[in-house]
Design a protein around this motif. Structure first.
Motif, short mmCIF file in Angstrom:
data_model
loop_
_atom_site.label_atom_id
_atom_site.label_comp_id
_atom_site.label_asym_id
_atom_site.label_seq_id
_atom_site.Cartn_x
_atom_site.Cartn_y
_atom_site.Cartn_z
N GLY A 186 -0.20 -3.02 9.52
CA GLY A 186 1.11 -2.80 8.93
C GLY A 186 0.97 -2.36 7.48
O GLY A 186 0.10 -2.85 6.76
N PHE A 187 1.82 -1.44 7.08
CA PHE A 187 1.77 -0.93 5.71
C PHE A 187 3.09 -1.25 5.02
O PHE A 187 4.13 -0.73 5.40
CB PHE A 187 1.49 0.58 5.71
CG PHE A 187 0.08 0.88 6.20
CD1 PHE A 187 -0.95 1.02 5.30
CD2 PHE A 187 -0.20 0.95 7.56
CE1 PHE A 187 -2.26 1.26 5.73
CE2 PHE A 187 -1.51 1.19 8.01
CZ PHE A 187 -2.53 1.34 7.09
N ALA A 188 3.01 -2.13 4.05
CA ALA A 188 4.21 -2.58 3.33
C ALA A 188 4.25 -1.84 2.00
O ALA A 188 3.48 -2.15 1.09
CB ALA A 188 4.14 -4.09 3.10
N PRO A 189 5.14 -0.87 1.89
CA PRO A 189 5.13 -0.01 0.70
C PRO A 189 5.39 -0.75 -0.61
O PRO A 189 5.05 -0.25 -1.67
CB PRO A 189 6.25 0.99 0.99
CG PRO A 189 6.34 1.02 2.48
CD PRO A 189 6.07 -0.39 2.91
N LEU A 190 5.96 -1.95 -0.53
CA LEU A 190 6.21 -2.68 -1.78
C LEU A 190 4.92 -3.20 -2.40
O LEU A 190 4.85 -3.42 -3.60
CB LEU A 190 7.18 -3.83 -1.56
CG LEU A 190 8.59 -3.48 -1.09
CD1 LEU A 190 9.48 -4.71 -1.12
CD2 LEU A 190 9.21 -2.37 -1.93
N TYR A 191 3.90 -3.43 -1.57
CA TYR A 191 2.67 -3.95 -2.18
C TYR A 191 1.39 -3.24 -1.72
O TYR A 191 0.38 -3.33 -2.39
CB TYR A 191 2.52 -5.47 -1.99
CG TYR A 191 2.67 -6.00 -0.58
CD1 TYR A 191 1.62 -5.94 0.32
CD2 TYR A 191 3.86 -6.59 -0.17
CE1 TYR A 191 1.76 -6.45 1.61
CE2 TYR A 191 4.01 -7.11 1.12
CZ TYR A 191 2.95 -7.04 2.01
OH TYR A 191 3.09 -7.55 3.26
N ASN A 192 1.41 -2.55 -0.60
CA ASN A 192 0.18 -1.87 -0.18
C ASN A 192 -0.01 -0.57 -0.96
O ASN A 192 0.96 0.08 -1.35
CB ASN A 192 0.19 -1.59 1.32
CG ASN A 192 -0.05 -2.84 2.16
OD1 ASN A 192 0.61 -3.05 3.17
ND2 ASN A 192 -1.00 -3.68 1.75
N THR A 193 -1.29 -0.22 -1.15
CA THR A 193 -1.62 0.95 -1.97
C THR A 193 -2.44 1.96 -1.17
O THR A 193 -2.98 1.63 -0.10
CB THR A 193 -2.47 0.53 -3.19
OG1 THR A 193 -3.74 0.05 -2.71
CG2 THR A 193 -1.77 -0.56 -4.00
#
Lengths: 373, 373
Positions: free
Chosen positions: B351-358
């Motif tokens: 899963g890629f969480a745009p608020l914290y993943n880079t």
């Protein structure tokens, strides 16, 4: 007065200038909870992330359930902590009533409203009739599928005789569901020994789990194979992570689970239950009877006051007073740091939590009320 | 790559040596949560005790619901935060199916298991048939009472066309219930504008509410008067504190409430939602598509890997890879601090969480996987 529980109060985070007599509505916070919460968030959720689920979170509803089991006379593997009392009532009543060849559900007429609302809903879904009756005239018959009873009446504080009423239900082949919201944590309860069919209860009153903390549901081992409830969420599945297409319930008490458990609240409750270590329910009961007796003696002759809580041993740990100005008095007491609550139209309630309330507080509350009258 | 959300990561309590790609299962903790929890326990519960209920707790399910409403295109007064997703699915499906003169409930065949289990249960209670169908061949007709669809498929990450499918359901007079568990917080959703009938979703994935944080239910204003669900707990009552004998539902969205709300978890979620201040969902969506595209490009040619997430825009913010050794690989990645998860039998999910993943993390994850293969 000798108080074998006097040392327990120090485990609670309570202001000494407040006389808190509403633990029958919301228990006071054990000191350990705030720190445990910060630990769970920072160290479990923060550092372990998803791995927390395999490091204790997944089984927490049953593990914490077993801790409550010890307070209600239930051997391990029969209590699960999950959802709200209302949702658990729905599960319990549906499991007891659905498929029955009997005609009616009976509820205690003094029942807490949500119990009656859920019983009505279950009656409509199952096609059974709903009958409300006073606990001393239940008139259970072979038409009765299930009877739902409040162990302690939330308004008056009257305590029902669980042994006798369970036996009476069983004598006609009916099932009994006990609502323990106002009795768990204040007196010894023997669910297993009495052969109770199902029970529910809340954890935010005398168990001090925090506002709206998750409730519990007792399903005895023998009843588990036939316990079927319509909230067939994946947490109740036999193999939840197989992601199977068909629902096959867990063989044990986990079949009473529904969705993902609310871990922060559940572990707050877990921390709150630590105050019970080394505490005997017999001492809690004895102190509760003494506190309530003392309070009743101090207020019974006050002008305009009618004590509606039973004077004999058939009461929980609250004292309910009737007064036409109950609402106003409750507010004025709170202004003077004596916190009880009001139940419409004309009842003042004072809950006595033996783990933290003292005889001195009982006197301060009575004196303050006397001054207002 | 330009990242307008780069500053948001600092709001999360994440270890820099961990590449956390499981926010689609359990979101990471916003830093503000631990402190807020301690504050709620010490200052609200501890100092205000029962008074907390009249100082913000009672209305919290609707207040926090409105905050989520802003993320799903719902005007205020239509979202309530309460219970689990499973329980909310039960309420939504019962409200949509009960009393219908139509014959069937249809569920998306790739549905998350709990959705299918609850739909089966509701079908049994209402006497409707249950039919499972692939989302591209739903075959809705005038026999269809309600269709339950997962906005994003939890296994593949496929995103459904909410506008087209809602319109198709409405064209035959069927109602549609959307499960937003895997889409809320990752892309713009327009429930009001599309005229969606009912929707549910969870808050512990891309909304970072914490393990098992309470779920939400959307009941649009126009549907509220006819929204009737059988979990008639006292919190859904029009006058909950009147303690009336009969259940009369609240005229508004509060009728979707059941029991006492779980305040500690609810206010943890409230604190977690602060990270959305000033964040545009269009930016979140753009970054999520970029992160997942980048990851797919890096892993698609690895030995034994099959990318099963759609390459076009019809995907959520996860990448699912099929590999016969998926379970082992997930464990070995975790040993190397790259955390995804495994869904049986052979799917690795990231899963890629745009608020914290880079983007850097995306590359570290792909490189680590490449080394293992």
């Amino acid at each position: 007065m000798n108080d074998p529980l006097a040392h327990v109060r120090a485990l609670f985070d309570l202001d000494d200038d407040v006389v808190y007599l509403d633990g029958n509505s919301l228990g006071a916070p054990p000191r350990a909870v705030a720190e445990r919460m910060a630990h769970v968030v920072r160290h479990q959720w923060g550092r372990r992330l998803i791995r927390g689920w395999s490091e204790g979170w997944w089984e927490a509803p049953q593990r914490v359930g077993d801790r409550i089991g010890r307070l209600v006379g239930a051997a391990p593997g029969q209590v699960v902590v999950a959802d709200s009392t209302s949702v658990n009532l729905f599960k319990a009543l549906m499991a007891a009533a659905r498929g029955s060849d009997r005609a009616e559900i009976v509820v205690d007429a003094g029942t807490f409203p949500t119990d009656g609302y859920l019983a009505r809903s279950v009656a409509e879904l199952t096609g059974l009739a709903l009958r409300s009756a006073p606990p001393d005239r239940l008139e259970l018959t072979e038409r009765t599928a299930v009877v739902l009873l409040n162990h302690v009446d939330y308004r008056t504080g009257r305590l029902l005789d669980m042994a006798a009423l369970t036996e009476r239900a069983h004598a006609v082949g009916a099932k009994v569901v006990w609502d323990l919201c106002h009795s768990v944590g204040v007196l010894p309860i023997e669910l297993d020994a009495l052969g109770v069919d199902l029970a529910v209860g809340c954890t935010y009153k005398f168990l001090n789990g925090g506002p709206g903390s998750p409730a519990f549901l007792y399903v005895p081992t023998a009843a588990q194979p036939s316990f079927e409830q319509p909230l067939t969420g994946w947490n109740g599945h036999r193999e939840p992570f197989a992601m199977a297409e068909d629902y096959r319930p867990d063989p044990g008490v986990a079949r009473a689970r529904v969705g993902t458990p609310d871990i922060l609240s559940l572990l707050a409750l877990d921390a709150a239950l630590d105050v019970w270590d080394g505490v005997a329910l017999a001492d809690v009961r004895a102190k509760g009877l003494a506190l309530t007796a003392h309070f009743m003696a101090l207020v019974e002759d006050l002008s305009g006051i009618e004590v509606i809580t039973p004077r004999d041993e058939w009461r929980g740990h609250q004292v309910s007073l009737r007064h036409p100005e109950a609402r106003r008095l409750t507010g004025e007491l709170a202004d003077r740091q004596v916190i009880g609550d009001h139940r419409p139209p004309d009842v003042l309630r004072f809950g006595f939590a033996p783990l933290y309330n003292t005889f001195d507080e009982t006197e301060r509350a009575a004196t303050t009320l006397a001054k207002l009258l």
